[in-house]
Write a protein that holds these residues in place. Sequence first.
Motif, PDB file in Angstrom:
ATOM      1  N   ILE A  77      13.986  26.594  14.730  1.00  0.00           N
ATOM      2  CA  ILE A  77      12.653  25.653  14.454  1.00  0.00           C
ATOM      3  C   ILE A  77      12.242  25.402  13.168  1.00  0.00           C
ATOM      4  CG2 ILE A  77      10.152  24.908  14.814  1.00  0.00           C
ATOM      5  CD1 ILE A  77      12.391  24.716  17.792  1.00  0.00           C
ATOM      6  N   ALA A  78      13.158  24.064  12.389  1.00  0.00           N
ATOM      7  CA  ALA A  78      12.774  23.784  11.212  1.00  0.00           C
ATOM      8  C   ALA A  78      11.554  23.112  10.909  1.00  0.00           C
ATOM      9  CB  ALA A  78      14.060  23.221  10.510  1.00  0.00           C
ATOM     10  N   THR A  79      11.907  22.610  11.698  1.00  0.00           N
ATOM     11  CA  THR A  79       9.955  21.174  11.727  1.00  0.00           C
ATOM     12  C   THR A  79       9.878  21.344  12.610  1.00  0.00           C
ATOM     13  OG1 THR A  79      12.012  19.140  12.834  1.00  0.00           O
ATOM     14  CG2 THR A  79      12.095  19.384   9.958  1.00  0.00           C
ATOM     15  N   TYR A  80       8.873  20.332  13.233  1.00  0.00           N
ATOM     16  CA  TYR A  80       7.393  20.077  14.185  1.00  0.00           C
ATOM     17  C   TYR A  80       8.047  19.871  14.792  1.00  0.00           C
ATOM     18  CZ  TYR A  80       3.618  18.713  17.050  1.00  0.00           C
ATOM     19  OH  TYR A  80       2.667  18.373  18.097  1.00  0.00           O
ATOM     20  N   ALA A  81       9.122  18.526  15.007  1.00  0.00           N
ATOM     21  CA  ALA A  81       9.711  17.658  15.621  1.00  0.00           C
ATOM     22  C   ALA A  81      10.834  18.611  16.289  1.00  0.00           C
ATOM     23  CB  ALA A  81      10.095  16.181  14.547  1.00  0.00           C
ATOM     24  N   ASP A  82      11.149  19.357  15.394  1.00  0.00           N
ATOM     25  CA  ASP A  82      11.909  20.266  16.561  1.00  0.00           C
ATOM     26  C   ASP A  82      11.858  20.735  17.995  1.00  0.00           C
ATOM     27  OD1 ASP A  82      13.582  19.720  14.269  1.00  0.00           O
ATOM     28  OD2 ASP A  82      13.385  21.711  13.903  1.00  0.00           O
ATOM     29  N   LEU A  83      10.191  20.603  17.974  1.00  0.00           N
ATOM     30  CA  LEU A  83       9.933  21.344  19.575  1.00  0.00           C
ATOM     31  C   LEU A  83      10.575  19.647  20.569  1.00  0.00           C
ATOM     32  CD1 LEU A  83       6.679  22.928  18.437  1.00  0.00           C
ATOM     33  CD2 LEU A  83       8.435  23.915  19.408  1.00  0.00           C
ATOM     34  N   LYS A  84      10.425  18.431  20.093  1.00  0.00           N
ATOM     35  CA  LYS A  84      10.796  17.744  21.849  1.00  0.00           C
ATOM     36  C   LYS A  84      11.954  18.239  22.377  1.00  0.00           C
ATOM     37  CE  LYS A  84      10.567  12.600  21.545  1.00  0.00           C
ATOM     38  NZ  LYS A  84      10.965  11.811  21.034  1.00  0.00           N
ATOM     39  N   GLY A  85      11.676  18.232  23.543  1.00  0.00           N
ATOM     40  CA  GLY A  85      12.657  18.492  24.456  1.00  0.00           C
ATOM     41  C   GLY A  85      12.907  20.039  24.913  1.00  0.00           C
ATOM     42  N   ARG A  86      12.350  20.755  23.893  1.00  0.00           N
ATOM     43  CA  ARG A  86      11.948  22.582  24.350  1.00  0.00           C
ATOM     44  C   ARG A  86      11.444  22.590  25.576  1.00  0.00           C
ATOM     45  NH1 ARG A  86      16.205  24.153  20.711  1.00  0.00           N
ATOM     46  NH2 ARG A  86      16.213  23.032  18.579  1.00  0.00           N
ATOM     47  N   LYS A  87      11.779  23.660  25.989  1.00  0.00           N
ATOM     48  CA  LYS A  87      11.102  24.254  26.965  1.00  0.00           C
ATOM     49  C   LYS A  87      10.446  25.133  26.533  1.00  0.00           C
ATOM     50  CE  LYS A  87      14.202  24.618  30.201  1.00  0.00           C
ATOM     51  NZ  LYS A  87      15.482  24.739  31.319  1.00  0.00           N
TER      52      LYS A  87
ATOM     53  N   ARG B 227       0.846  20.527  23.169  1.00  0.00           N
ATOM     54  CA  ARG B 227       0.225  18.826  24.142  1.00  0.00           C
ATOM     55  C   ARG B 227       0.732  17.776  22.566  1.00  0.00           C
ATOM     56  NH1 ARG B 227      -3.947  18.143  27.088  1.00  0.00           N
ATOM     57  NH2 ARG B 227      -4.140  16.407  26.526  1.00  0.00           N
ATOM     58  N   ASN B 228       1.041  16.807  22.740  1.00  0.00           N
ATOM     59  CA  ASN B 228       1.970  16.070  22.261  1.00  0.00           C
ATOM     60  C   ASN B 228       2.750  16.193  21.347  1.00  0.00           C
ATOM     61  OD1 ASN B 228      -0.091  14.133  22.914  1.00  0.00           O
ATOM     62  ND2 ASN B 228      -1.297  15.129  21.161  1.00  0.00           N
TER      63      ASN B 228
ATOM     64  N   VAL C 268       7.605  21.717  26.765  1.00  0.00           N
ATOM     65  CA  VAL C 268       7.288  21.668  28.087  1.00  0.00           C
ATOM     66  C   VAL C 268       6.822  22.915  28.134  1.00  0.00           C
ATOM     67  CG1 VAL C 268       8.564  21.377  30.237  1.00  0.00           C
ATOM     68  CG2 VAL C 268       9.166  19.615  28.798  1.00  0.00           C
ATOM     69  N   ALA C 269       5.693  22.724  28.098  1.00  0.00           N
ATOM     70  CA  ALA C 269       5.183  24.839  28.903  1.00  0.00           C
ATOM     71  C   ALA C 269       5.785  24.770  29.147  1.00  0.00           C
ATOM     72  CB  ALA C 269       3.932  24.266  28.479  1.00  0.00           C
ATOM     73  N   VAL C 270       6.396  26.340  29.610  1.00  0.00           N
ATOM     74  CA  VAL C 270       6.427  26.817  31.128  1.00  0.00           C
ATOM     75  C   VAL C 270       5.573  28.175  30.640  1.00  0.00           C
ATOM     76  CG1 VAL C 270       8.927  28.538  31.941  1.00  0.00           C
ATOM     77  CG2 VAL C 270       8.925  26.378  30.263  1.00  0.00           C
ATOM     78  N   ASP C 271       4.674  28.615  32.308  1.00  0.00           N
ATOM     79  CA  ASP C 271       4.388  29.475  32.579  1.00  0.00           C
ATOM     80  C   ASP C 271       4.702  30.741  32.130  1.00  0.00           C
ATOM     81  OD1 ASP C 271       1.795  30.121  32.993  1.00  0.00           O
ATOM     82  OD2 ASP C 271       1.530  30.009  34.865  1.00  0.00           O
TER      83      ASP C 271
ATOM     84  N   THR D 283       9.089  31.125  23.286  1.00  0.00           N
ATOM     85  CA  THR D 283       8.222  31.105  23.311  1.00  0.00           C
ATOM     86  C   THR D 283       7.053  31.133  22.590  1.00  0.00           C
ATOM     87  OG1 THR D 283       6.457  32.738  24.361  1.00  0.00           O
ATOM     88  CG2 THR D 283       8.201  33.592  23.329  1.00  0.00           C
ATOM     89  N   ILE D 284       6.108  30.507  22.679  1.00  0.00           N
ATOM     90  CA  ILE D 284       4.881  30.403  21.732  1.00  0.00           C
ATOM     91  C   ILE D 284       4.187  31.956  21.728  1.00  0.00           C
ATOM     92  CG2 ILE D 284       2.025  29.645  20.375  1.00  0.00           C
ATOM     93  CD1 ILE D 284       3.307  27.069  21.145  1.00  0.00           C
ATOM     94  N   SER D 285       4.207  33.475  21.416  1.00  0.00           N
ATOM     95  CA  SER D 285       3.366  34.761  21.290  1.00  0.00           C
ATOM     96  C   SER D 285       3.575  35.319  19.904  1.00  0.00           C
ATOM     97  CB  SER D 285       4.397  35.321  22.164  1.00  0.00           C
ATOM     98  OG  SER D 285       3.969  35.943  22.294  1.00  0.00           O
ATOM     99  N   ILE D 286       3.011  36.428  20.249  1.00  0.00           N
ATOM    100  CA  ILE D 286       2.516  37.454  19.228  1.00  0.00           C
ATOM    101  C   ILE D 286       3.894  38.838  19.209  1.00  0.00           C
ATOM    102  CG2 ILE D 286       0.637  36.829  19.730  1.00  0.00           C
ATOM    103  CD1 ILE D 286       0.472  39.690  20.931  1.00  0.00           C
ATOM    104  N   ALA D 287       3.861  39.074  17.479  1.00  0.00           N
ATOM    105  CA  ALA D 287       4.766  39.365  17.294  1.00  0.00           C
ATOM    106  C   ALA D 287       4.083  40.902  18.078  1.00  0.00           C
ATOM    107  CB  ALA D 287       4.947  40.159  15.380  1.00  0.00           C
ATOM    108  N   THR D 288       3.055  42.130  17.891  1.00  0.00           N
ATOM    109  CA  THR D 288       2.730  42.848  18.646  1.00  0.00           C
ATOM    110  C   THR D 288       3.039  43.521  20.676  1.00  0.00           C
ATOM    111  OG1 THR D 288       0.528  41.708  19.116  1.00  0.00           O
ATOM    112  CG2 THR D 288       1.547  43.334  17.011  1.00  0.00           C
ATOM    113  N   GLY D 289       3.596  41.758  20.479  1.00  0.00           N
ATOM    114  CA  GLY D 289       3.907  41.985  22.015  1.00  0.00           C
ATOM    115  C   GLY D 289       5.817  41.720  22.564  1.00  0.00           C
ATOM    116  N   ILE D 290       6.318  40.802  21.576  1.00  0.00           N
ATOM    117  CA  ILE D 290       7.485  40.638  21.690  1.00  0.00           C
ATOM    118  C   ILE D 290       8.289  41.896  21.550  1.00  0.00           C
ATOM    119  CG2 ILE D 290       9.550  39.062  20.074  1.00  0.00           C
ATOM    120  CD1 ILE D 290       7.419  37.801  22.180  1.00  0.00           C
TER     121      ILE D 290
END
Length: 362
Positions: free
Chosen positions: A167-177, A189-190, A194-197, A215-222
């Motif tokens: 992921i190099a840019t914010y736009a790279d998130l588009k369409g990703r799960k 959002r925006n 696509v957010a996956v619970d 995932t959006i997550s934390i280093a100490t958990g990953i």
Amino acid sequence: MNKRTPLRLLALTAALAFGLPAAAQQTFKLTIASSHPTTLPWVGLMSTLFVPEVNKRVAALNKGYKIEWREAYGGQLYKMNATLSSVEQGVTDIGWVFHNLEAAKMPLSQFGTVTPFTTEDVRVILDVVNEMHETVPALKKEWERNNAVFLGATGVDTYHLFTKQPIATYADLKGRKISAPGSIGLWLRNSGAVAVDGALPSYYTDIQSGVSEGTISIATGILPNKIYEVAPYITTVNIGALYIGGMAMNKDSYDKLPADVQKIVRDVGQEYSKALGQTLMQRYEGALKTMVEVGARQTPAVRVTNLSAGEREKWVSSLPNLAADWAKTNAGKGPTKEIVKTYMDALRKRGVKPARDWDKEL
């Protein structure tokens, strides 16, 4: 009359005269549990700090009290979708509650989630949240409505992206799960993603199987969950540290304890929270470094890149007015605007300079 009766009466009289306990030792049987494993700091400290420190202070009362603990971590009693209900219903007496998955039952506690991009210092956030539970009655009452007594806030280090592809840019998130637990999905959002619970125990399998692409997550958990093996591209975004829940006690169990033991449980809960903040800050940098070192032997190798300041600002500014939307939606459930303002003011008083002043957009 039994010949020993006079001796028993004499012993009782002596005990009363010298202030010694005449009754037998009183034992309280308590279960402490979590859906997540002890490799995670907020769970590990329940066993290594909270339990022994409570024991130490209870013994120091010298009143014949003893706590007999049953420790059940790592989902032995319940899974991540039942952290609140398990404390509420007494499946466990004390447990870690992941309130990010409990937005319906704990709407007011989501204030940290709707104010992202504030600070990476989890110590500051936990200090503020614990203070707010004393100064904003509605927060403490929300726990009590769920038959739980709040003992101490828990949080996590700052959030980044961990993905299968760069992921190099914010736009790279588009369409990703992208996997994100509960209300944390709001941060996408925006973005077009696509957010996956999900949660840390499920991310590895979800990413490996294609349910999500990162995932959006934390280093100490990953790190302890080895998610970097399936999501080797780490993009540091610094979305911010976050208040994610707390250690709580079933209110019925709490009410059965003597007042002085109740105080010990509350006091140690606060110390656990403070120690957690310090531990997370110590482990954070080490976790990123370790993932790079260990991940160098895999294909593709683990790689860390930074999302540029400009791209980060695009993310910050493109988010909808999360705090205002949340405050409006939950206005009938408590003083939502007051909570946001109190939180943001408290952060700024501690030297924090948020990337977005959410309270000024209410």
